[in-house]
Design an enzyme around this catalytic site. Structure first.
Site, mmCIF file in Angstrom:
data_model
loop_
_atom_site.group_PDB
_atom_site.id
_atom_site.type_symbol
_atom_site.label_atom_id
_atom_site.label_comp_id
_atom_site.label_asym_id
_atom_site.label_seq_id
_atom_site.Cartn_x
_atom_site.Cartn_y
_atom_site.Cartn_z
ATOM 1 N N HIS A 60 36.119 35.602 41.045
ATOM 2 C CA HIS A 60 35.600 35.126 42.327
ATOM 3 C C HIS A 60 35.493 36.334 43.268
ATOM 4 O O HIS A 60 36.271 37.279 43.151
ATOM 5 C CB HIS A 60 36.597 34.098 42.864
ATOM 6 C CG HIS A 60 36.163 33.367 44.095
ATOM 7 N ND1 HIS A 60 36.271 33.896 45.356
ATOM 8 C CD2 HIS A 60 35.634 32.134 44.259
ATOM 9 C CE1 HIS A 60 35.833 33.013 46.242
ATOM 10 N NE2 HIS A 60 35.439 31.936 45.608
ATOM 11 N N ASP B 47 44.822 35.351 40.012
ATOM 12 C CA ASP B 47 44.137 34.421 40.897
ATOM 13 C C ASP B 47 44.458 33.009 40.428
ATOM 14 O O ASP B 47 43.960 32.558 39.387
ATOM 15 C CB ASP B 47 42.624 34.685 40.847
ATOM 16 C CG ASP B 47 41.867 33.768 41.797
ATOM 17 O OD1 ASP B 47 42.466 32.805 42.321
ATOM 18 O OD2 ASP B 47 40.666 34.030 42.022
ATOM 19 N N GLN C 242 42.336 28.291 41.150
ATOM 20 C CA GLN C 242 41.911 27.135 40.349
ATOM 21 C C GLN C 242 43.014 26.639 39.418
ATOM 22 O O GLN C 242 43.010 25.471 39.030
ATOM 23 C CB GLN C 242 40.669 27.498 39.514
ATOM 24 C CG GLN C 242 39.422 27.789 40.333
ATOM 25 C CD GLN C 242 38.898 26.572 41.085
ATOM 26 O OE1 GLN C 242 39.095 25.435 40.682
ATOM 27 N NE2 GLN C 242 38.231 26.823 42.203
ATOM 28 N N LYS D 148 42.566 23.464 47.926
ATOM 29 C CA LYS D 148 42.083 23.062 46.600
ATOM 30 C C LYS D 148 43.117 22.248 45.837
ATOM 31 O O LYS D 148 42.894 21.853 44.708
ATOM 32 C CB LYS D 148 41.715 24.309 45.781
ATOM 33 C CG LYS D 148 40.518 25.081 46.333
ATOM 34 C CD LYS D 148 40.146 26.229 45.421
ATOM 35 C CE LYS D 148 39.360 27.297 46.132
ATOM 36 N NZ LYS D 148 37.931 26.978 46.255
ATOM 37 N N CYS E 30 30.401 31.855 44.588
ATOM 38 C CA CYS E 30 31.140 33.066 44.976
ATOM 39 C C CYS E 30 31.587 33.863 43.757
ATOM 40 O O CYS E 30 32.690 34.443 43.765
ATOM 41 C CB CYS E 30 32.344 32.723 45.849
ATOM 42 S SG CYS E 30 31.863 32.135 47.451
HETATM 43 C C1 PLP Z 1 38.911 31.293 41.506
HETATM 44 C C2 PLP Z 1 38.940 31.349 42.986
HETATM 45 N N1 PLP Z 1 39.528 32.391 43.612
HETATM 46 C C3 PLP Z 1 39.592 32.497 44.933
HETATM 47 C C4 PLP Z 1 39.044 31.548 45.746
HETATM 48 C C5 PLP Z 1 39.112 31.757 47.233
HETATM 49 O O1 PLP Z 1 39.801 30.744 47.876
HETATM 50 P P1 PLP Z 1 39.677 30.619 49.466
HETATM 51 O O2 PLP Z 1 38.228 30.486 49.785
HETATM 52 O O3 PLP Z 1 40.432 29.377 49.777
HETATM 53 O O4 PLP Z 1 40.267 31.836 50.059
HETATM 54 C C6 PLP Z 1 38.413 30.420 45.159
HETATM 55 C C7 PLP Z 1 37.790 29.343 45.952
HETATM 56 O O5 PLP Z 1 36.891 29.486 46.724
HETATM 57 C C8 PLP Z 1 38.354 30.333 43.749
HETATM 58 O O6 PLP Z 1 37.760 29.302 43.158
#
Ligand code: PLP
Ligand code: PLP
Lengths: 152, 409, 409, 152
Positions: free
Chosen positions: C120, C200, C203, C226, C366
């Protein structure tokens, strides 16, 4: 607000049989790349200018039906126009997309079919992608650098 | 404005603590929330909850409209361009954006970052951390014993022509002082053309009518939770062109235009500074808070607090052994009132007053240099807001008297 | 686990959109919230609302207990030491703390920061920004056409012995792939003794049982919104000793030990990284979300999602012209399911499916480098969670069919 | 939970008439400065060690009644004790403050009056301030650097 407001027959037609879609344009003086950071749509636009008017253009890209069809309809509407006139038409299209008026409807030609997109805020950027690239391309041409890249 | 009626909108104010009705005098730390704010967030979660900006489905569209709609209203509330409204997690993050993406890049040896001795740590520590890397001079406008800025010293600093950034609070969270920000900003700009004026609005935006242009501020930092809004949201409000010229701070989703494995290009402001999923429900809540404040009228809010000050300042000064810090003229100060009881430590005072149902704060209020300047390591602070009433002042006075008696045993 | 019963806890799922019952398949973007979470926050605001840590009065004490109590439960939920739980505004900020306070300070020319093509933007852009300043090498483990990490290439990178930081997602938000994080972490550490392993969990934490030690992770980043929690809160969970050794990131109140005009000393972890007023209500809400998930049991949640995958993968693949990205074995993947419809663009697909009441996401999610690697600029993603039922799958299939018909006119 | 649990008579007595409170200590080998970052309390502690035992100590500072009285009671309890023994007593006091046991009650002497502070979590740090400074001072003495400064 039905799906047909958004996906007007004319739009689907331009999507399926795009006009002015090509990956090259002979004698193009300017080429720009635009993308929509939110959905990832990408678009290349090439312009050939002669005597201060758009002699021809070609677009290519990867995007949704609205963005690709809008670029196609735009091509039809602006080829042959003087640069300043094309810019004015782009502004008329932008206003229509923001629900702020209907100007030069006849000149927009098939572009008028995109009127319903204004009701779908998240898709407005799609319809504008080609037109924003056009404005940028004209500016690049005038600036003489011949290359541009922007993320709308 | 009828504070007695207003109180009914605030569920927490119905509470009792230690068997007594709560007298909440800690709004400078965080304000209570009206039902309208809680309901706006609840509605958001129950109805429209979705991630913003990136969705084509109905909920995502609704969430985006609520989020961006709140941005527009919050912008209007402080007289800013919505493109210049960056949502952060709190006021502190807003200062850090400026420290990382402005001070570290634009200031260097020979430049002066001028702050004041009156500042909250949020408007001190980020600059200190930046200074250690960028090597500019960090200088301070001194505070007088009366708790006001020493204007002569200020003028001398400004006259050097070396001030590249001026950081000042519009209202002290410890002694209540309202600084003449517009005059200070004009003086800075007159002698230092490209200086950035950064105003700490954490205490002023909740309590005074605010207009970015009238303040002469380039950047204004404030927090939602002190102005009837939720925790988890703050605002950096500023000139969008200055923000646009700044390099990004936090990297991630939403703030990018394009990402390849080699590098990224960045989105336009304000999105460039809003990396990741934003505090959507919190922004919606802050939007409702601003609606609530606008309905009352900020001039009315201020007038109510002046009326409270006119009663509370003499009431406290009238108690033997009690002295109030900061300006004595209600017109020159806000409703954060720090006081001392001779021979007693604020921590002890706070504990006894709590037993009487009166919630005050004891400590350095995250402004250690100022409190030290007042000759102490801590003060006791009673801070008022639109829901406080004149009827609560006797409870404050009684609690102070009880505290004195307790330790006189 | 009975998803039909569980749905009753989620007010949003009762909604209709465009006249049809909502089929919410966008939980990978953000999950819906159960009443228990909304009520915990409501209760906090109505009862205990006060700023934490600095107050001696009853509300401040209660707020502090609620905040720190949630920290302890969230720590236990991911097998971490509470001292290693830093509350941030989202997962993105957690990565940025590591990029600013670790990568920029500890990595330099000659060091490799190894990420993957599957990441991401939150786990890419912060490293890219740090790389521009610190000059380390940023390298990527490639992704196979099947949407998994190329393990041979990974081993070659690791064998160089130059890997100083390895950043990998435990579960892809685009193609659902569950990476063998524990094995990868062990391989990295075996050949690069001091490498920091950053996982990370945005998810994975919502969908899989998580244990920091079992994962072999030094640091784990995830987001509240999430995993049934509110917006405005994320977590950096990690080894407190490593955090303690890192310089601070955001400066301000709460994170300091002492402040003078000349400089500051810093508080112990986790407070050192929690500058300013924290997202108190949001942390309380996330604590309630974790309670909710623990009551159900994460193994049960996972089993439910595997059952959904066993039905939805063949159902989608069975539609003419539809292909699913990523692993086909439910045991190797989570419930974020990206698919393509031949000749149609995801943006158009998303719009038509929305009209059918089915909320899916269309775009680059993203993760532009990954989506590009899949040969596209966008995918359509249906993502499931504990409140989705087998009964919703026919609605998804019907919506896909309707979309195809619409554009076949 | 009444105010008298917190402000035990013995505490108020130590507050009003502190023992071992002085800004200097002749022959002190070690001096530490501690503060509580939350409330701003500050405390200096000086130790004179002889034959592995605390021969004398002096504290000074700016803090609430609990922190100052606790330092005063601590002085009475530890002067004359061997360093290891004083550390053990500090641990006994810490456990009592966290409601985790009552050890060496007699040795704590007036320190036992702080038992009720355990019911006021925000004040526990106050009661511990002096004891934490003591542990630090002993460590500094052993390390031989003779100076320490910490924020608890
Ligand atoms: C795999 C992953 N990493 C990081 C993020 C970033 O999370 P956030 O937007 O809540 O900071 C997300 C979600 O957008 C994600 O799906
Ligand atoms: C004057 C002032 N500035 C800045 C802040 C920091 O606000 P926050 O803690 O919400 O970031 C505060 C409040 O704590 C304040 O009173």
């Amino acid at each position: 607000m039905s799906m047909d407001d958004l996906y007007h027959e004319i739009i689907l037609d331009h999507y399926k049989s795009p006009r002015h879609r090509a990956s090259e344009l002979e004698g193009a003086q300017v080429s720009v790349h635009h993308s929509n950071p939110l959905c990832g749509d990408e678009l290349d636009l090439r312009l050939r200018v002669a005597d201060g008017a758009i002699e021809d253009l070609a677009f290519d890209g990867d995007g949704c039906s609205i963005s690709m069809a809008s670029a196609s309809a735009m091509g039809q509407a602006v080829v042959g126009r003087e640069l300043g006139d094309a810019e004015d038409l782009a502004e008329a299209f932008r206003l229509m997309m923001h629900g702020e008026g209907h100007k030069r409807e006849d000149d927009l030609a098939d572009g008028i079919a995109f009127e319903g997109v204004a009701k779908f805020p998240v898709r407005v950027k799609c319809a504008l992608l080609g037109w924003m690239a056009l404005l940028d391309a004209i500016e690049s041409y005038r600036g003489g650098d011949g290359r541009g890249s922007r993320d709308d | 404005m009828d504070a007695t009626m207003i109180r009914k909108d605030f569920p927490t104010l119905e509470r009792h603590v230690h068997g007594r009705p709560l007298v909440y005098l800690d709004s400078a730390a965080t304000s209570q929330k009206p039902r309208a704010v809680l309901e706006a967030m609840q509605r958001y979660y129950e109805d429209a909850n979705a991630n913003v900006h990136r969705g084509v489905h109905a909920l995502a569209e609704e969430a985006t409209e609520l989020y961006e709609g709140a941005r527009a209203r919050i912008a209007r509330f402080v007289g800013a361009d919505p493109r210049g409204i960056v949502f952060t997690k709190n006021a502190t993050e807003a200062f850090n954006i400026l420290a990382y993406s402005y001070a570290r890049h634009r200031l260097g040896p020979g430049d002066v970052l001028l702050a004041t001795e009156m500042e909250h740590h949020a408007n001190l520590v980020p600059w200190q951390l930046a200074q250690a890397e960028a090597g500019f001079d960090l200088r301070y406008v001194p505070v007088t014993p009366g708790g006001e800025l020493d204007l002569e010293a200020f003028e001398a600093e400004v006259a050097t022509g070396r001030v590249a950034l001026f950081a000042v609070t519009a209202m002290s969270n410890v002694v209540g002082t309202i600084n003449p920000v517009a005059d200070l900003a004009a003086a800075v700009k007159a002698a230092n053309r490209d200086a950035l004026v950064v105003v700490d609005g954490a205490q002023s935006v909740p309590h005074l009518p605010t207009d970015l242009v009238a303040l002469g501020a380039d950047m204004l930092c404030f927090s939602g939770h002190k102005m009837l809004g939720p925790t988890g949201v703050g605002v950096l409000a500023g000139d969008p062109e200055i923000l646009e010229a700044m390099p990004p701070f936090l990297g991630g989703g939403e703030m990018i235009a394009n990402v390849t494995l080699e590098g990224a290009t960045f989105n336009e402001v304000p999105y460039k500074f809003e990396a990741g999923t934003p505090p959507v429900a919190e922004v919606v809540g802050l939007g409702a808070a601003v609606d609530y404040l606008e309905r009352l009228g900020m001039a009315e809010v201020r007038a109510h607090e002046v009326a409270l000050l006119e009663a509370v300042l003499p009431a406290l000064e009238g108690i033997d052994g009690v002295s109030v810090h900061g300006p004595t003229d209600p017109a020159r100060r806000g409703a954060a009132v720090s006081f001392a009881i001779e021979g007693l430590h604020p921590h002890d005072i706070g504990t006894i007053m709590d037993r009487e149902g009166v919630a005050v704060r004891a400590g350095h209020h995250c402004a250690k240099p100022l409190v030290r300047k007042l000759g102490s390591v801590a003060t006791t602070r009673a801070s008022f807001y639109l829901y406080n009433t004149l009827e609560e002042i006797p409870a404050l006075v009684d609690a102070v008297e009880t505290t004195k008696r307790f330790f006189d045993r």
